[in-house]
Design an enzyme around this catalytic site. Sequence first.
Site, PDB file in Angstrom:
ATOM      1  N   SER A 139     -41.168 -40.591 -31.266  1.00 34.59           N
ATOM      2  CA  SER A 139     -41.006 -42.078 -31.395  1.00 34.59           C
ATOM      3  C   SER A 139     -40.941 -42.420 -33.067  1.00 34.59           C
ATOM      4  CB  SER A 139     -42.275 -42.563 -30.935  1.00 34.59           C
ATOM      5  OG  SER A 139     -42.149 -43.968 -30.943  1.00 34.59           O
ATOM      6  N   ASP A 192     -37.585 -46.988 -21.190  1.00 32.77           N
ATOM      7  CA  ASP A 192     -37.737 -46.970 -22.549  1.00 32.77           C
ATOM      8  C   ASP A 192     -37.175 -48.129 -23.450  1.00 32.77           C
ATOM      9  OD1 ASP A 192     -38.974 -46.349 -25.243  1.00 32.77           O
ATOM     10  OD2 ASP A 192     -38.177 -44.422 -25.225  1.00 32.77           O
ATOM     11  N   HIS A 223     -41.638 -44.422 -22.331  1.00 32.11           N
ATOM     12  CA  HIS A 223     -42.104 -44.164 -23.890  1.00 32.11           C
ATOM     13  C   HIS A 223     -43.520 -43.479 -23.789  1.00 32.11           C
ATOM     14  CE1 HIS A 223     -41.111 -44.637 -28.229  1.00 32.11           C
ATOM     15  NE2 HIS A 223     -42.373 -44.661 -28.344  1.00 32.11           N
TER      16      HIS A 223
END
EC number: 3.1.1.3
Length: 398
Positions: free
Chosen positions: A188, A342, A372
Amino acid sequence: MGRTIFLLISVVLVAYYIYIPLPDDIEEPWKIILGNTLLKLGGDLASFGELLGLNHFMDTVQLFMRFQVVPPTSDENVTVMETDFNSVPVRIYIPKRKSTTLRRGLFFIHGGGWCLGSAAYFMYDTLSRRTAHRLDAVVVSTDYGLAPKYHFPKQFEDVYHSLRWFLQEDILEKYGVDPRRVGVSGDSAGGNLTAAVTQQILQDPDVKIKLKVQALIYPALQALDMNVPSQQENSQYPLLTRSLLIRFWSEYFTTDRDLEKAMLLNQHVPVEFSHLLQFVNWSSLLPQRYKKGYFYKTPTPGSLELAQKYPGFTDVKACPLLANDSILHHLPMTYIITCQYDVLRDDGLMYVKRLQNTGVHVTHHHIEDGFHGALTLPGLKITYRMQNQYLNWLHKNL
């Protein structure tokens, strides 16, 4: 009768609060709903506190997340210690089993939207232990300054200086790391920082040791177009909604909510920086299946004053997808994970395409039922599956 009606209303309200639309192919949906409900509750309480002027939203969420912190305790397989690399806190994991050769080294950067997260969080501590044991590798998991206390470029600089320290010959020798087998990885926002520092370290003439690989797990790579297909399609899916993603991006640069408002409208890139949009033009960079009938629309020009006050969203150190091909061409072997459900899916897909176009060796794993945060959520089948794919690639290539 009154109690029955009250109970019925309460059940309906709770069901409404916890409900989230999930695709049919998502495994173990109730575990995801439970986790998302806890995050949503924490976020709502943080928003309420911010509305009352009690505390900044991100500061409150950081307090809620403190329960994740675990001590640097060694176990039967791995020795764990904490130290500083160039004044940046790191947690180091060293396998206990004897080795007759130098070990590979992995420098890991945690996620959390540049506002949350720590190497000491249970989910990252667990992943680092498993990585060290499974790969017989020395793992350095770095921390960095977080927003809202710190803004860009602090996060980038902390990670860069920490990695640069690790890549010194005497430091690698101290921890028994083979200088020919060092990689960097992150998820991320950590994937963002991984891509950014990997690009910049290549251009540092004082760094003689070259990275062998980089691994980017559902990375955030650009903040110019906040209306790519994955942000439209997955705007309400856990664990990262479009609105939360934009809050993270804006907090990375400033606490001024004007930037967040402009980004929500996709009206923050001034005409003077419109030449950068070529690097994030999803109409030319995404495979056809991910466009799904969406039509590309150039973002509406924004305020030059806003971009001048907060230039981070046009800086390649914050948005690695903006790098020129001449830089990308020299990047090491790359591994990228993207997830179908995501909001950041298309950032990763566009980077895959750009790296391939410049001749970089890229392995891309697209998780069709992924979302995610799935790499580090405890107790989920998809977590073990994704971790195994990730670790298998590192085992083969690092």
